[in-house]
Design an enzyme around this catalytic site. Structure first.
Site, PDB file in Angstrom:
ATOM      1  N   ASP A 101      36.325  35.448  48.832  1.00  0.00           N
ATOM      2  CA  ASP A 101      35.753  36.728  48.442  1.00  0.00           C
ATOM      3  C   ASP A 101      34.310  36.762  48.935  1.00  0.00           C
ATOM      4  OD1 ASP A 101      34.505  36.154  45.098  1.00  0.00           O
ATOM      5  OD2 ASP A 101      34.708  34.812  46.803  1.00  0.00           O
ATOM      6  N   GLY A 119      31.394  37.080  47.287  1.00  0.00           N
ATOM      7  CA  GLY A 119      30.306  36.572  46.459  1.00  0.00           C
ATOM      8  C   GLY A 119      29.681  37.657  45.612  1.00  0.00           C
ATOM      9  N   GLY A 178      37.482  46.963  42.099  1.00  0.00           N
ATOM     10  CA  GLY A 178      36.879  47.645  40.960  1.00  0.00           C
ATOM     11  C   GLY A 178      37.835  47.969  39.843  1.00  0.00           C
ATOM     12  N   ASP A 191      45.457  38.125  43.149  1.00  0.00           N
ATOM     13  CA  ASP A 191      44.785  36.875  42.788  1.00  0.00           C
ATOM     14  C   ASP A 191      44.292  37.005  41.363  1.00  0.00           C
ATOM     15  OD1 ASP A 191      42.231  38.554  43.493  1.00  0.00           O
ATOM     16  OD2 ASP A 191      41.500  36.692  42.559  1.00  0.00           O
ATOM     17  N   CYS A 193      63.007  26.294  34.214  1.00  0.00           N
ATOM     18  CA  CYS A 193      61.975  26.106  35.235  1.00  0.00           C
ATOM     19  C   CYS A 193      62.190  24.799  35.989  1.00  0.00           C
ATOM     20  CB  CYS A 193      60.593  26.103  34.565  1.00  0.00           C
ATOM     21  SG  CYS A 193      59.229  25.823  35.707  1.00  0.00           S
ATOM     22  N   CYS A 220      59.808  23.281  37.941  1.00  0.00           N
ATOM     23  CA  CYS A 220      58.556  22.655  38.347  1.00  0.00           C
ATOM     24  C   CYS A 220      58.535  21.188  37.899  1.00  0.00           C
ATOM     25  CB  CYS A 220      57.358  23.415  37.782  1.00  0.00           C
ATOM     26  SG  CYS A 220      56.925  23.006  36.079  1.00  0.00           S
ATOM     27  N   CYS A 237      58.265  20.643  34.026  1.00  0.00           N
ATOM     28  CA  CYS A 237      59.444  20.935  33.210  1.00  0.00           C
ATOM     29  C   CYS A 237      60.603  20.001  33.496  1.00  0.00           C
ATOM     30  CB  CYS A 237      59.872  22.391  33.403  1.00  0.00           C
ATOM     31  SG  CYS A 237      58.686  23.540  32.663  1.00  0.00           S
ATOM     32  N   HIS A 272      52.647  23.920  36.054  1.00  0.00           N
ATOM     33  CA  HIS A 272      53.705  24.799  35.568  1.00  0.00           C
ATOM     34  C   HIS A 272      53.320  26.266  35.740  1.00  0.00           C
ATOM     35  CE1 HIS A 272      56.747  26.751  33.130  1.00  0.00           C
ATOM     36  NE2 HIS A 272      55.743  27.410  32.579  1.00  0.00           N
TER      37      HIS A 272
END
Lengths: 415, 409
Positions: free
Chosen positions: A118, A120, A242, A292, A330, A332, A335, A360
């Site tokens: 980004d 800043g 914004g 994000d 899940c 992952c 899990c 996770h």
């Protein structure tokens, strides 16, 4: 570029050589793989310098050149294709000169896939008291040594050029969405002028993509004016900015859909700062591709695990003897190996408990986006949304009305 | 379990501890270290990051300090700590205390000892101690013991009491051990106490050796408790009283120089809390233990460029040893080399000093992860090199190499 295999998430083999054939202007190519016939959702393949990214995509935030306790190998194993670095923080410590010497942020943190930085601007306004915006840039006092620093569009781009990110954000004049009045219009116009300065300042247009950020607050006229102006510039992508402050959700979604309405179809749309599961699904329906948010990784460190039906506060006593994994469905690493009870116990002893939850939560977000993408490709996105809502909320009465309206506006009826 | 000693060289015992684990298929090289954990997790590490380390010790160590507060949960879980923690296929040793933390004194009574969890002090009788072991279901564990003899000026009377109490606790634990179904496959180790008093050490060793224990834990020998020379002398004497075929584990000893002298005095096993302590102060183990350096390295050393002693007060922790480098030091800000040249750990293969320095300066969690990986790898490498040096009769070269960095003190 080879056509993506439905269901495949391993699209990181795309190379820049094939991209040049598609578009020689920018180091970015967007291929629309499928569009939802009912809503504005689309599934795309976004080819960037380091690898291809499947969209819709959630991008985890690795503020200071690291993703809070997770190694780059672990991040790769989760199929993350792009994550964020923070220009403000990295610009302060360790500084752009060092990072440039280390071969850019990729070389510094040893992340071989894509990075988005980004500008800043947001941190300066939100983290630092006594910041002042002028036409030149943003002036503030460094929290590290008290010195006065001026961040101009040129300087922001210079830092981001040193960082070498695949996508850079323009420096925008950020105004909180709760602010009303002439300041909002002033900021919108200034952001357009700063966009032009950023474009001019980019030393690496052949390997770093500069995105514009649409401003205009919650004012439809201002937003439309901003869209009209910024879309005249030849940038590889657009962010909708914004909108992740404390505004009412009713106003929020209307600005999102207005923005996607007027953004070019063939360029990616990045909605900044949005990361709650419900918000992601709704905004995909409204036509956004990239997202994000610090929320999933931040909340993990407080012991909060994200699940399709909400979240589990694992530090609470009720989980002390709960021997199931966070989510039995899940896949992952957390899990597959650990129970809620063990994680609850581990929180009292060691930081690794946070890492388990972070892994996770990232997996949850990325898997959610993969499922969304798959449903769009298979032309069943509206059904996916309905099932998602049913899982997330105990009853229809509890569906947030803003979400119901937003989905209705794109012909998805969840009531 | 069975200890197969292949040789004894200059006091050092070299061999293999076999028959470990519930199917007896695990073994541990001796001299060696256990894998230090807090609540069954190596600090900072998930299983994925942990397993980037090669040649991990087959025995994982946990302590009652970090587990007592989870007694009820473990009892309800029924299947033991290994399963509760998601540890597959490892041998489990349970000690009383966590040697990385200092224990407040004054909480030992005739019938009880205390451990410290996240919620504060928990008092244990032998019965409660054994109930906790039944819930953990370790492969071997130390008996409950009174080890509070490390303070300066501990009276002879107090030391004698520690020995007496520890023997009484052992006898009580043995009785309960026999009666406990969940501990049928486990072995209990006796604890040798005695402070810094030779007669008491001998008495403790002889009496403990009379009991049907699987091995011996040597307590009260940690760094703060006594000088190196006294420690070595006492351990040698103690060791002579213990059956040769049973393993000896010393608690609270982790510095490389102390490890070497304890091995020479007859110790087989050590804890690995030391790499963790180094990690917590933002340091990386960097001492050289390679007795066959390549010619280039030898030249660098001659020119004084090898990681030698740093001034201990260069914003370093007061506990910093000569065996480590302080990654928080500004000098590493733009140092693009790995932490230790030639180290094959994840941190050194992937990252550079400047990055780790940045993580520490910005208080990022990944700093701890990377340092823990490096420090554990380095420490395990040290033990491996020690065993090789003993095997090839080059212990003196090894000592010269490892200990030379103390000369700059």
């Amino acid at each position: 570029m080879a056509a993506p295999i439905p269901g495949s998430t391993h699209e990181c083999e795309g190379s820049m050589a094939s991209v040049k054939a598609v578009s020689s202007a920018a180091p970015l190519a967007l291929r629309i793989v499928a569009e939802c016939p009912v809503s504005k959702a689309r599934a795309c393949t976004l080819t960037l310098p380091h690898c291809a990214v499947s969209t819709p995509v959630f991008m985890p935030v690795g503020t200071q050149g690291t993703l809070k306790g997770i190694t780059v190998d672990q991040l790769e194993d989760l199929d993350c294709q792009i994550c964020l670095g923070n220009t403000y923080h990295l610009g302060m410590r360790p500084g752009p000169e060092l990072i440039e010497k280390a071969d850019g942020l990729h070389g510094f943190m040893k992340w071989n896939r894509n990075l988005l930085t980004d500008s800043g601007g947001f941190q300066m306004v939100s983290l630092v008291e006594l910041s002042e915006v002028t036409e030149e840039g943003v002036t503030f006092h460094s929290p590290y040594d008290g010195k006065e620093i001026l961040l101009t569009p040129e300087q922001s781009i210079a830092i981001q050029n040193s960082l070498g990110s695949d996508i850079m954000m323009q420096l925008d004049d950020v105004v909180s969405s709760t602010v009303k009045g002439p300041r909002v219009e002033e900021a919108m116009h200034r952001s357009v002028r700063w966009l032009d300065r950023c474009i001019a300042a980019n030393k690496n247009p052949d390997r770093q993509n500069l995105f514009a950020i649409i401003q205009g607050g919650l004012d439809a006229k201002l937003r439309k004016a901003c869209l009209d102006e910024m879309t005249k510039r030849d940038v590889p992508g657009f962010a909708i900015g914004g909108l992740s402050g404390g505004e009412e959700k009713d106003d929020f979604w209307k600005m999102v859909t207005l923005s996607t309405e007027h953004l070019p179809r063939e360029k990616p749309r990045y909605l900044m700062g949005v990361g709650y599961a419900l918000d992601l699904v709704v905004c995909v329906a409204l036509g956004c591709d990239m997202f994000d948010c610090v929320f999933p990784t931040r909340t993990a460190r407080f012991g909060s695990a994200l699940v399709p039906w909400g979240s589990l506060q694992l530090k609470q006593k009720q989980y002390a003897k709960d021997f199931q994994p966070i989510d039995p469905d899940c896949q992952c690493p957390t899990c597959r190996r650990h129970s809620r009870a063990y994680l609850h116990a581990l929180f009292k002893s060691d930081t690794a408990a946070m890492h388990h939850i972070t892994i996770h939560n990232i997996s949850y977000q990325l898997t959610l986006m993969q499922s969304v993408r798959q449903s769009i490709i298979e032309q069943r996105f509206p059904e996916f949304v309905k099932a998602f809502m049913k899982r997330m909320f105990p009853s229809r009465e509890q569906y947030p009305s803003w979400a119901v309206e937003a989905l209705q506006s794109v012909n998805i009826c969840v009531c | 379990m069975r200890l197969e000693l292949s040789r004894a060289v200059q006091g050092c015992r070299l061999g293999l501890l076999t028959g470990l684990g519930n199917t007896g298929q695990h073994s541990l090289e001796v001299p060696g270290c256990l894998l230090y954990t807090r609540c069954a997790t190596v600090p900072h590490l998930t299983q994925d990051t942990l397993h980037t380390l090669r040649d991990l010790p087959s025995v994982t160590q946990v302590s009652v300090d970090s587990l007592a507060e989870h007694h009820e949960v473990l009892e309800e879980f029924k299947e033991g700590l290994r399963k509760f923690a998601g540890l597959h296929d490892t041998v489990l040793f349970c000690s009383l205390h966590d040697s990385a933390n200092s224990i407040p004194a004054g909480h030992v009574t005739n019938k009880t000892v205390s451990v410290w969890g996240s919620g504060g002090r928990i008092e244990l009788t032998a019965a409660r101690f054994m109930a906790i072991q039944a819930a953990i279901q370790p492969d071997f564990y130390q008996s409950m013991a009174d080890g509070e003899t490390w303070q300066a000026g501990t009276s002879r009377k107090r030391v004698r009491k520690a020995v007496d109490r520890t023997l009484a606790h052992l006898d009580e634990c043995l009785v309960l051990h026999q009666k406990t179904q969940e501990l049928k496959q486990s072995e209990i180790f006796g604890v040798v106490e005695g402070g810094d008093i030779l007669e008491e050490r001998l008495r403790s060793a002889r009496e403990t050796a009379k009991r049907p224990v699987g091995g011996f834990v040597l307590d009260g020998f940690h760094s703060a408790a006594m000088d190196q020379d006294v420690r070595v002398q006492l351990i040698k004497a103690t060791s002579a009283e213990l059956p040769q075929e049973k393993p000896r584990l010393v608690l609270g000893v982790g510095r490389p120089d102390e490890v070497i002298s304890c091995v020479e005095a007859g110790v087989d096993l050590f804890e690995s809390f030391f790499p963790f302590q180094v990690t917590e102060r933002g340091c990386a183990l960097s001492f050289n233990y390679n007795i066959d350096p390549d010619p280039e390295t030898a030249v660098l050393e001659f020119n004084g460029e090898m990681p030698a002693v740093k001034k201990l007060n260069s914003n370093g922790d007061e506990n910093m040893t000569p065996y480590e480098m302080n990654l928080k030091d500004k000098r590493y800000h733009d140092d693009f080399r790995p932490l230790v040249e030639g180290c094959s750990c994840y941190c050194c293969e992937k990252h550079m000093r400047a990055y780790v320095h940045h993580l520490l300066v910005t208080n990022e969690l990944l700093g701890g992860v990377l340092l823990m990986l490096h420090n554990m790898a380095h420490y395990l490498g040290f033990f491996k090199a020690l065993r090789e040096a003993i095997t090839s009769d080059r212990l003196q070269d090894f000592k010269n190499r490892v200990l030379h960095c103390r000369e700059g003190d």
